[in-house]
Design an enzyme around this catalytic site. Structure first.
Site, PDB file in Angstrom:
ATOM      1  N   HIS A  17      51.059  50.328  30.348  1.00  0.00           N
ATOM      2  CA  HIS A  17      50.243  50.578  29.152  1.00  0.00           C
ATOM      3  C   HIS A  17      51.136  50.962  27.971  1.00  0.00           C
ATOM      4  O   HIS A  17      50.962  50.469  26.861  1.00  0.00           O
ATOM      5  CB  HIS A  17      49.261  51.729  29.387  1.00  0.00           C
ATOM      6  CG  HIS A  17      48.180  51.463  30.370  1.00  0.00           C
ATOM      7  ND1 HIS A  17      47.918  52.322  31.411  1.00  0.00           N
ATOM      8  CD2 HIS A  17      47.278  50.457  30.481  1.00  0.00           C
ATOM      9  CE1 HIS A  17      46.894  51.858  32.116  1.00  0.00           C
ATOM     10  NE2 HIS A  17      46.490  50.718  31.576  1.00  0.00           N
ATOM     11  N   LYS A  41      31.127  55.722  35.974  1.00  0.00           N
ATOM     12  CA  LYS A  41      32.330  55.807  36.798  1.00  0.00           C
ATOM     13  C   LYS A  41      32.884  57.222  36.756  1.00  0.00           C
ATOM     14  O   LYS A  41      32.969  57.831  35.692  1.00  0.00           O
ATOM     15  CB  LYS A  41      33.402  54.863  36.243  1.00  0.00           C
ATOM     16  CG  LYS A  41      33.512  53.557  36.944  1.00  0.00           C
ATOM     17  CD  LYS A  41      34.732  52.832  36.411  1.00  0.00           C
ATOM     18  CE  LYS A  41      35.118  51.687  37.298  1.00  0.00           C
ATOM     19  NZ  LYS A  41      36.267  50.974  36.769  1.00  0.00           N
ATOM     20  N   ARG A  90      49.002  40.657  32.818  1.00  0.00           N
ATOM     21  CA  ARG A  90      49.945  40.767  33.924  1.00  0.00           C
ATOM     22  C   ARG A  90      50.053  39.460  34.692  1.00  0.00           C
ATOM     23  O   ARG A  90      51.115  39.132  35.196  1.00  0.00           O
ATOM     24  CB  ARG A  90      49.500  41.867  34.890  1.00  0.00           C
ATOM     25  CG  ARG A  90      49.514  43.252  34.279  1.00  0.00           C
ATOM     26  CD  ARG A  90      48.874  44.234  35.207  1.00  0.00           C
ATOM     27  NE  ARG A  90      47.440  43.914  35.287  1.00  0.00           N
ATOM     28  CZ  ARG A  90      46.530  44.682  35.837  1.00  0.00           C
ATOM     29  NH1 ARG A  90      46.877  45.811  36.398  1.00  0.00           N
ATOM     30  NH2 ARG A  90      45.268  44.330  35.854  1.00  0.00           N
ATOM     31  N   SER A 127      46.498  51.284  36.945  1.00  0.00           N
ATOM     32  CA  SER A 127      46.170  52.696  37.163  1.00  0.00           C
ATOM     33  C   SER A 127      45.620  52.903  38.567  1.00  0.00           C
ATOM     34  O   SER A 127      45.934  53.902  39.228  1.00  0.00           O
ATOM     35  CB  SER A 127      45.146  53.168  36.133  1.00  0.00           C
ATOM     36  OG  SER A 127      45.682  53.130  34.840  1.00  0.00           O
TER      37      SER A 127
END
Length: 159
Positions: A17, A41, A90, A127
């Site tokens: 990040h 969440k 990614r 993460s």
């Protein structure tokens, strides 16, 4: 003034990040780091804790602003006159999903999305993966900044 946003949940922020935020900070006058609030969440860190960590680890970038948001990212952008979203990619699987989001965002509001290829060093990093490895006692010291590592270890020790 050229403005962009780097959105995410950042639970926690990783070196991947930071790489994207740092690179965006060289391209834009102001980079907003928008920390997503998702009430459905339960994160490892609260939104306020994430904001504090991000502010700490981005302090060297004078043009980075960090705040929370909920709702549509394009509304966040419209409210702050931000014409661009910067997203790190990614892998091809990221592109498939992010392309759909980018097309929806430009259709809804005219906000552009710029894709930045992730530094290969961080191409596997997320993460979720950091939290999982750390929870099992793995070494993630090379994947997150030191203040985040300290907070991560403390939080996992509480559980």
């Amino acid at each position: 003034m050229r403005r962009a946003v780097c959105p995410g949940s950042f639970d926690p922020i990783t070196n991947g990040h930071l790489d994207i935020i740092g690179r965006a900070s060289k391209l834009y006058d102001v980079v907003h780091v928008a920390v997503m609030i998702n009430k459905s969440k339960q994160g490892l860190f609260t939104v306020d804790e994430r904001i504090d960590m991000i502010r700490t680890v981005t302090a060297e970038y004078e043009n980075v602003e960090v705040e929370a948001f909920h709702g549509l990212l394009v509304d966040f952008c419209k409210q702050r006159d931000i014409p661009a979203i910067v997203k790190g990619l990614r892998a091809v699987s990221d592109f498939d999903y992010e392309l759909q989001m980018a097309q929806m965002n430009i259709g809804l509001s005219g906000v552009e999305t710029l894709f930045v290829p992730t530094n290969p060093t961080y191409s596997f990093l997320s993460s979720s993966l950091v939290k999982e490895v750390a929870a099992w006692g793995g070494d993630v010291s090379h994947l997150v900044p030191e203040p985040v590592l300290t907070a991560l270890r403390a939080r996992l020790a509480e559980r």
